[in-house]
Write a protein that holds these residues in place. Structure first.
Motif, PDB file in Angstrom:
ATOM      1  N   PRO A  86       0.815  -1.225   0.000  1.00 26.70           N
ATOM      2  CA  PRO A  86       0.000   0.000   0.000  1.00 26.70           C
ATOM      3  C   PRO A  86       0.847   1.274   0.000  1.00 26.70           C
ATOM      4  CG  PRO A  86      -0.965  -1.603   1.471  1.00 26.70           C
ATOM      5  CD  PRO A  86       0.347  -2.182   1.011  1.00 26.70           C
ATOM      6  N   GLU A  87       2.012   1.223   0.644  1.00 24.07           N
ATOM      7  CA  GLU A  87       2.858   2.417   0.685  1.00 24.07           C
ATOM      8  C   GLU A  87       3.522   2.723  -0.650  1.00 24.07           C
ATOM      9  OE1 GLU A  87       2.919  -0.204   2.768  1.00 24.07           O
ATOM     10  OE2 GLU A  87       4.985  -0.715   3.390  1.00 24.07           O
ATOM     11  N   ASP A  88       3.350   1.853  -1.637  1.00 26.77           N
ATOM     12  CA  ASP A  88       3.830   2.152  -2.985  1.00 26.77           C
ATOM     13  C   ASP A  88       2.840   3.011  -3.762  1.00 26.77           C
ATOM     14  OD1 ASP A  88       5.047  -1.216  -3.130  1.00 26.77           O
ATOM     15  OD2 ASP A  88       6.245   0.607  -2.813  1.00 26.77           O
ATOM     16  N   THR A  89       1.680   3.246  -3.182  1.00 24.11           N
ATOM     17  CA  THR A  89       0.676   4.089  -3.831  1.00 24.11           C
ATOM     18  C   THR A  89       1.231   5.488  -4.076  1.00 24.11           C
ATOM     19  OG1 THR A  89      -1.201   2.884  -2.894  1.00 24.11           O
ATOM     20  CG2 THR A  89      -1.587   5.185  -3.548  1.00 24.11           C
ATOM     21  N   ALA A  90       1.173   5.929  -5.317  1.00 22.99           N
ATOM     22  CA  ALA A  90       1.742   7.224  -5.687  1.00 22.99           C
ATOM     23  C   ALA A  90       1.466   7.481  -7.165  1.00 22.99           C
ATOM     24  CB  ALA A  90       3.247   7.237  -5.433  1.00 22.99           C
ATOM     25  N   VAL A  91       1.741   8.698  -7.573  1.00 20.58           N
ATOM     26  CA  VAL A  91       1.822   9.007  -8.997  1.00 20.58           C
ATOM     27  C   VAL A  91       3.282   8.792  -9.397  1.00 20.58           C
ATOM     28  CG1 VAL A  91       1.528  10.725 -10.803  1.00 20.58           C
ATOM     29  CG2 VAL A  91      -0.052  10.678  -8.852  1.00 20.58           C
ATOM     30  N   TYR A  92       3.480   7.985 -10.400  1.00 23.68           N
ATOM     31  CA  TYR A  92       4.821   7.638 -10.847  1.00 23.68           C
ATOM     32  C   TYR A  92       5.162   8.445 -12.103  1.00 23.68           C
ATOM     33  CZ  TYR A  92       5.185   3.831  -7.516  1.00 23.68           C
ATOM     34  OH  TYR A  92       5.282   3.104  -6.354  1.00 23.68           O
ATOM     35  N   TYR A  93       6.357   9.009 -12.103  1.00 21.40           N
ATOM     36  CA  TYR A  93       6.833   9.832 -13.199  1.00 21.40           C
ATOM     37  C   TYR A  93       8.112   9.237 -13.777  1.00 21.40           C
ATOM     38  CZ  TYR A  93       3.763  13.425 -11.210  1.00 21.40           C
ATOM     39  OH  TYR A  93       2.689  14.129 -10.730  1.00 21.40           O
ATOM     40  N   CYS A  94       8.209   9.246 -15.103  1.00 21.94           N
ATOM     41  CA  CYS A  94       9.454   8.839 -15.727  1.00 21.94           C
ATOM     42  C   CYS A  94      10.260  10.089 -16.075  1.00 21.94           C
ATOM     43  CB  CYS A  94       9.215   7.992 -16.967  1.00 21.94           C
ATOM     44  SG  CYS A  94       8.146   8.736 -18.213  1.00 21.94           S
ATOM     45  N   ASN A  95      11.542   9.887 -16.187  1.00 25.52           N
ATOM     46  CA  ASN A  95      12.467  10.993 -16.430  1.00 25.52           C
ATOM     47  C   ASN A  95      13.624  10.508 -17.281  1.00 25.52           C
ATOM     48  OD1 ASN A  95      15.274  12.167 -15.038  1.00 25.52           O
ATOM     49  ND2 ASN A  95      13.808  13.745 -15.616  1.00 25.52           N
ATOM     50  N   ILE A  96      14.026  11.302 -18.233  1.00 22.73           N
ATOM     51  CA  ILE A  96      15.240  10.983 -18.983  1.00 22.73           C
ATOM     52  C   ILE A  96      16.133  12.210 -19.050  1.00 22.73           C
ATOM     53  CG2 ILE A  96      14.032   9.278 -20.392  1.00 22.73           C
ATOM     54  CD1 ILE A  96      14.523  11.235 -22.771  1.00 22.73           C
ATOM     55  N   GLY A  97      17.412  11.931 -19.124  1.00 19.40           N
ATOM     56  CA  GLY A  97      18.380  12.985 -19.318  1.00 19.40           C
ATOM     57  C   GLY A  97      19.315  12.608 -20.457  1.00 19.40           C
ATOM     58  N   THR A  98      19.779  13.605 -21.188  1.00 17.23           N
ATOM     59  CA  THR A  98      20.688  13.334 -22.297  1.00 17.23           C
ATOM     60  C   THR A  98      21.997  14.070 -22.082  1.00 17.23           C
ATOM     61  OG1 THR A  98      20.057  15.221 -23.688  1.00 17.23           O
ATOM     62  CG2 THR A  98      18.680  13.253 -23.813  1.00 17.23           C
ATOM     63  N   ILE A  99      22.984  13.722 -22.880  1.00 14.50           N
ATOM     64  CA  ILE A  99      24.295  14.345 -22.730  1.00 14.50           C
ATOM     65  C   ILE A  99      24.270  15.803 -23.180  1.00 14.50           C
ATOM     66  CG2 ILE A  99      25.478  12.147 -22.995  1.00 14.50           C
ATOM     67  CD1 ILE A  99      26.264  13.085 -25.815  1.00 14.50           C
ATOM     68  N   THR A 100      23.205  16.193 -23.909  1.00 13.58           N
ATOM     69  CA  THR A 100      23.092  17.580 -24.348  1.00 13.58           C
ATOM     70  C   THR A 100      22.361  18.447 -23.325  1.00 13.58           C
ATOM     71  OG1 THR A 100      21.070  17.060 -25.557  1.00 13.58           O
ATOM     72  CG2 THR A 100      23.132  16.933 -26.775  1.00 13.58           C
ATOM     73  N   GLY A 101      21.983  17.851 -22.183  1.00 17.11           N
ATOM     74  CA  GLY A 101      21.362  18.626 -21.119  1.00 17.11           C
ATOM     75  C   GLY A 101      19.853  18.560 -21.055  1.00 17.11           C
ATOM     76  N   THR A 102      19.248  17.788 -21.960  1.00 17.19           N
ATOM     77  CA  THR A 102      17.798  17.629 -21.883  1.00 17.19           C
ATOM     78  C   THR A 102      17.407  16.901 -20.601  1.00 17.19           C
ATOM     79  OG1 THR A 102      17.545  17.581 -24.283  1.00 17.19           O
ATOM     80  CG2 THR A 102      15.799  16.579 -22.983  1.00 17.19           C
ATOM     81  N   ASP A 103      16.371  17.408 -19.949  1.00 16.01           N
ATOM     82  CA  ASP A 103      15.839  16.780 -18.735  1.00 16.01           C
ATOM     83  C   ASP A 103      14.324  16.768 -18.908  1.00 16.01           C
ATOM     84  OD1 ASP A 103      15.374  17.645 -15.286  1.00 16.01           O
ATOM     85  OD2 ASP A 103      15.780  15.680 -16.132  1.00 16.01           O
TER      86      ASP A 103
END
Length: 115
Positions: A86-103
C-alpha cells in the motif's frame, strides 16, 4: 522530447504492475533514465535510475521488489513492480536525461495498491 508513461492502475497488495515510458522527439544520446514517485501528502522521491552504462540505483524501500530496464532501440524505459505494498501508492513519473542537457518528464501515471 516527449515522454508517454503508461501501465499504472489499481492492484491488491502483493500484486505486480509494469510501467512503461516511451520517449519521442529529438533525442540525442540518452545518458540516464529513471522513475520517481509522488506519494499522497509527501514529496516526490526517487524510485530507480538506470544510466547508459547499465548502472542501476534503487530506493531502499523498493530494492528486491522493483526492476528498472530499458529498450534503447525504442527509447523506452520500464519499471517492473512486484510484491506491491500500500505504501507504494503514488503518482509515478518517468524521467530521462541526455548528454546535451535535456531533462524531460512524463505526465505521471497513478499506481494504487489496496490492502
Amino acid at each position: 522530447v516527449q515522454l508517454q508513461a503508461s501501465g499504472g492502475g489499481l492492484v491488491q497488495a502483493g500484486g505486480s504492475l509494469r510501467l512503461s515510458c516511451a520517449a519521442s522527439g529529438r533525442i540525442f544520446r540518452i545518458s540516464r533514465m529513471g522513475w520517481y514517485r509522488h506519494p499522497p501528502g509527501k514529496q516526490r522521491e526517487l524510485v530507480a535510475t538506470l544510466t547508459s552504462r547499465g548502472t542501476t540505483n534503487y530506493a531502499d524501500s523498493v530494492k528486491g521488489r522493483f526492476t528498472i530496464s530499458a529498450d534503447n532501440a525504442r527509447n523506452t524505459v520500464y519499471l517492473q513492480m512486484n510484491s506491491l505494498k500500500p505504501e507504494d501508492t503514488a503518482v509515478y513519473y518517468c524521467n530521462i536525461g541526455t548528454i546535451t542537457g535535456t531533462d524531460a518528464w512524463g505526465q505521471g501515471t497513478q499506481v494504487t495498491v489496496s490492502s
